[in-house]
Enzyme design. Structure first.
Site, mmCIF file in Angstrom:
data_model
loop_
_atom_site.group_PDB
_atom_site.id
_atom_site.type_symbol
_atom_site.label_atom_id
_atom_site.label_comp_id
_atom_site.label_asym_id
_atom_site.label_seq_id
_atom_site.Cartn_x
_atom_site.Cartn_y
_atom_site.Cartn_z
ATOM 1 N N SER A 1 0.845 -1.191 0.000
ATOM 2 C CA SER A 1 0.000 0.000 0.000
ATOM 3 C C SER A 1 0.878 1.237 0.000
ATOM 4 O O SER A 1 2.003 1.218 0.521
ATOM 5 C CB SER A 1 -0.895 0.029 1.249
ATOM 6 O OG SER A 1 -1.555 1.273 1.379
ATOM 7 N N LYS B 1 2.135 -3.132 6.492
ATOM 8 C CA LYS B 1 2.366 -3.009 5.050
ATOM 9 C C LYS B 1 3.798 -2.550 4.762
ATOM 10 O O LYS B 1 4.401 -2.954 3.764
ATOM 11 C CB LYS B 1 1.355 -2.043 4.431
ATOM 12 C CG LYS B 1 -0.052 -2.604 4.337
ATOM 13 C CD LYS B 1 -0.124 -3.807 3.388
ATOM 14 C CE LYS B 1 -1.550 -4.222 3.110
ATOM 15 N NZ LYS B 1 -1.659 -5.323 2.123
ATOM 16 N N TYR C 1 -2.112 -1.055 10.157
ATOM 17 C CA TYR C 1 -2.063 -1.291 8.714
ATOM 18 C C TYR C 1 -0.787 -0.691 8.120
ATOM 19 O O TYR C 1 -0.066 -1.347 7.356
ATOM 20 C CB TYR C 1 -3.298 -0.677 8.069
ATOM 21 C CG TYR C 1 -3.398 -0.848 6.572
ATOM 22 C CD1 TYR C 1 -3.934 -2.015 6.027
ATOM 23 C CD2 TYR C 1 -2.983 0.158 5.703
ATOM 24 C CE1 TYR C 1 -4.048 -2.170 4.654
ATOM 25 C CE2 TYR C 1 -3.088 0.011 4.334
ATOM 26 C CZ TYR C 1 -3.618 -1.156 3.812
ATOM 27 O OH TYR C 1 -3.724 -1.301 2.450
#
Length: 263
Positions: free
Chosen positions: A144, A161, A157
């Protein structure tokens, strides 16, 4: 253009919906066989059957949880039993988060670590030997833009990532001698069902204009001022899987509509 993907076997985690499904369809359109992995048995088996019917390729739907060691092992075994091994692995399974560092419990950190990082580690250990015996292969990690340009509300997150991006680089160095190309893709705003669901929930009490909400997100973050479709992103995945990208190794590519603010 022939991308050299005919009769290759591609495994896509999180393959029954959104980006993963679009990538599976893109590879099937190039005549590759596809294995879809997801937790919902009915949906993953149904989508596998639909792709087989539409594109005339061999498919397999595997119900498993790749956030667990057992789920990863089951997927590796299913592919070996059905196809004798894989040529392509797309580590796509993942989901967003919403928390603060101060309030998030340890088990939430661990759950995202298992899903975003350990799934990729375990599946690399499982599929790389298969690829080696087949003469080489491709492993792609769907990370991401948040791996390098974090959003404030999802520190777990962002962190996991970022770790996936580094793992991709390390794995690329380790496997290049086996003719296995490893790369990472950092998407920006992609119009997945998760985004639509979130926007619908956030606007439920203010008129339900979820499209307007998403447009405001795009206006704020992406110079192109729109979300990409999963199919637009899938085109890039398919290219990196192909024999037109044989010198692309150990890199991270941003597909973000200009969202990245650094060089």
């Amino acid at each position: 253009m022939d991308l050299g993907l005919r009769d290759k076997v591609a495994v896509i985690t999180g393959g029954s919906i959104g980006i993963g499904l679009a990538v599976a369809e893109g590879l099937a359109a190039e005549r590759a066989g596809v294995v879809l992995a997801a937790r919902d048995a009915a949906r993953v088996e149904g989508e596998a059957a639909r792709i087989a019917d539409r594109f005339g390729v061999k498919t397999l739907g595997v119900s498993c949880d790749v956030a667990t060691a057992d789920g990863c092992a089951a997927l590796v075994k299913a592919v070996a039993d059905r196809f004798g091994g894989a040529d392509i692995l797309i580590n796509n399974a993942g989901t967003g988060s919403n928390e603060t560092v101060m309030d998030a419990p340890d088990d939430k950190w661990q759950a995202y670590w298992d899903l975003h990082v350990m799934a990729a580690v375990r599946l690399a250990r499982g599929f790389a030997p298969q690829m080696k015996t087949r003469g080489g292969g491709v492993i792609l990690h769907n990370a991401s833009i948040c791996a390098v340009q974090p959003l404030w509300y999802e520190p777990i997150y962002n962190t996991t990532k970022s770790a996936l991006m580094m793992f991709s680089k390390c794995l690329a160095t380790e496997l290049v001698g086996d003719n296995i190309r490893v790369n990472c893709i950092n998407p920006g705003l992609i119009l997945t069902p998760d985004w639509k669901k979130t926007a619908t929930q956030l606007t439920a009490e203010t008129g339900g204009d979820w499209q307007g909400y998403l447009q405001s997100v795009a206006d704020e973050h992406a110079p192109i001022r729109r979300f990409a479709t999963p199919e637009e992103l899938a085109h890039f995945f398919v290219f990196l899987c192909s024999d037109k990208a044989t010198y692309s190794i150990g890199s991270t590519y941003f597909v973000d509509g200009g969202m990245l603010k650094t060089i």
